[in-house]
Design a protein around this motif. Structure first.
Motif, PDB file in Angstrom:
ATOM      1  N   UNK A  25      38.654  48.919  45.316  1.00  0.00           N
ATOM      2  CA  UNK A  25      37.463  48.169  45.738  1.00  0.00           C
ATOM      3  C   UNK A  25      36.952  47.282  44.616  1.00  0.00           C
ATOM      4  N   UNK A  26      37.003  47.786  43.393  1.00  0.00           N
ATOM      5  CA  UNK A  26      36.544  47.013  42.245  1.00  0.00           C
ATOM      6  C   UNK A  26      37.383  45.764  42.048  1.00  0.00           C
ATOM      7  N   UNK A  27      38.701  45.918  42.147  1.00  0.00           N
ATOM      8  CA  UNK A  27      39.598  44.773  41.986  1.00  0.00           C
ATOM      9  C   UNK A  27      39.378  43.770  43.118  1.00  0.00           C
ATOM     10  N   UNK A  28      39.284  44.268  44.344  1.00  0.00           N
ATOM     11  CA  UNK A  28      39.135  43.388  45.509  1.00  0.00           C
ATOM     12  C   UNK A  28      37.823  42.600  45.483  1.00  0.00           C
ATOM     13  N   UNK A  29      36.816  43.126  44.803  1.00  0.00           N
ATOM     14  CA  UNK A  29      35.504  42.480  44.787  1.00  0.00           C
ATOM     15  C   UNK A  29      35.348  41.435  43.691  1.00  0.00           C
ATOM     16  N   UNK A  30      36.357  41.242  42.848  1.00  0.00           N
ATOM     17  CA  UNK A  30      36.230  40.290  41.750  1.00  0.00           C
ATOM     18  C   UNK A  30      36.086  38.854  42.249  1.00  0.00           C
ATOM     19  N   UNK A  31      35.185  38.112  41.625  1.00  0.00           N
ATOM     20  CA  UNK A  31      34.973  36.717  42.024  1.00  0.00           C
ATOM     21  C   UNK A  31      36.146  35.828  41.628  1.00  0.00           C
ATOM     22  N   UNK A  32      36.825  36.149  40.533  1.00  0.00           N
ATOM     23  CA  UNK A  32      38.030  35.408  40.131  1.00  0.00           C
ATOM     24  C   UNK A  32      39.193  35.911  40.968  1.00  0.00           C
ATOM     25  N   UNK A  33      39.996  34.998  41.511  1.00  0.00           N
ATOM     26  CA  UNK A  33      41.003  35.406  42.483  1.00  0.00           C
ATOM     27  C   UNK A  33      42.448  35.122  42.078  1.00  0.00           C
ATOM     28  N   UNK A  34      42.688  34.393  41.002  1.00  0.00           N
ATOM     29  CA  UNK A  34      44.078  34.073  40.657  1.00  0.00           C
ATOM     30  C   UNK A  34      44.713  35.208  39.857  1.00  0.00           C
ATOM     31  N   UNK A  35      44.905  36.324  40.544  1.00  0.00           N
ATOM     32  CA  UNK A  35      45.526  37.493  39.919  1.00  0.00           C
ATOM     33  C   UNK A  35      46.420  38.174  40.939  1.00  0.00           C
ATOM     34  N   UNK A  36      47.261  39.052  40.465  1.00  0.00           N
ATOM     35  CA  UNK A  36      48.010  39.951  41.333  1.00  0.00           C
ATOM     36  C   UNK A  36      47.685  41.377  40.907  1.00  0.00           C
ATOM     37  N   UNK A  37      47.737  42.280  41.870  1.00  0.00           N
ATOM     38  CA  UNK A  37      47.445  43.689  41.590  1.00  0.00           C
ATOM     39  C   UNK A  37      48.663  44.513  41.982  1.00  0.00           C
TER      40      UNK A  37
END
Length: 246
Positions: A25-37
């Motif tokens: 949930x923490x990762x999904x809520x980040x305002x910056x989006x150019x990442x992979x998980x």
């Protein structure tokens, strides 16, 4: 438009059904989006994978491994991002804008970007800050005084990141961060000067504290020499006694 992820977040799991949701949930809520998980799972037998699959943006590898640091090496090999950040099950970003702060410095080409950490319990209540604080300037000499930066708050440019040394079972993260710093330009190591990570105090190292400390002593001796490591540990003992008295 950016096509390669700027940041790869790597989460290691094994039967983490009770702790993985806050991380996702923490990762999904980040305002910056150019990442992979990337989730690197050790063939969990609980509901870890079903929870992870409910987040469609995650990439999942689930297979047996040879321990935590072997799984971390798998994550590095899978990573497509220019920077690596490890966020294990139960750990979270301190706020929704944390990744944006890391990204702002990553776009400037820093080698290492780091910050501070607070410790939380299983109810996500803050216990307090780590007793070690991230230094204003990060150099190879910094870590002679211990692991001043929590592993989860330490983001490194992938090109200078080595594999974890699998001879260490409990403190390979300390050895890895030291070797990352060796590969970095001190002028390109940046302290965000903020709390970035909520660290769940329930990890492998916490459950194996004595063995972890013994292993870390070996690693310090390897990097900083036997005499200096011994002298520093006398200081560590007095520092620990001071904390207990307070």
């Amino acid at each position: 438009m950016e096509t390669t992820p700027l940041i790869t977040i790597i989460t290691i799991t094994y039967n983490a059904g009770k702790t993985i949701s806050p991380t996702l949930m923490s990762v999904a809520s980040q305002t910056f989006r150019n990442f992979e998980h990337i989730i690197v799972d050790g063939a969990s037998g609980d509901n870890t994978l079903s929870i992870a699959r409910s987040y469609p943006e995650t990439r999942i590898l689930s297979e047996k491994d040879n321990g935590l640091y072997d799984a971390m090496n798998k994550g590095i090999r899978l990573a497509r991002g220019k920077y690596l950040l490890f966020l294990n099950a139960g750990d979270t970003f301190h706020s929704k804008d944390i990744l944006a702060a890391y990204a702002a410095r990553a776009r400037r080409g820093d080698d290492i970007i780091y910050a501070d950490t607070v410790i939380v319990d299983s109810a996500r209540h803050i216990i307090g800050r780590r007793h070690l604080t991230a230094p204003a300037s990060l150099t190879f000499e910094s870590f002679a005084r211990g692991m001043l930066v929590c592993h989860q708050a330490f983001m490194v440019r992938r090109e200078i990141a080595p594999d974890y040394d699998l001879q260490y079972r409990f403190s390979a993260d300390y050895d890895w961060t030291v070797r990352c710093i060796k590969n970095a330009d001190p002028r390109r190591c940046f302290n965000l000067d903020m709390i970035a990570i909520d660290y769940l105090s329930d990890g492998l190292t916490d459950r194996n504290k004595l063995r972890s400390l013994r292993e870390r002593y070996r690693i310090m001796t390897r990097h900083y020499g036997a005499v200096r490591t011994l002298v520093n540990h006398v200081g560590f003992i007095f520092r620990a006694l001071g904390r207990r008295l307070r």
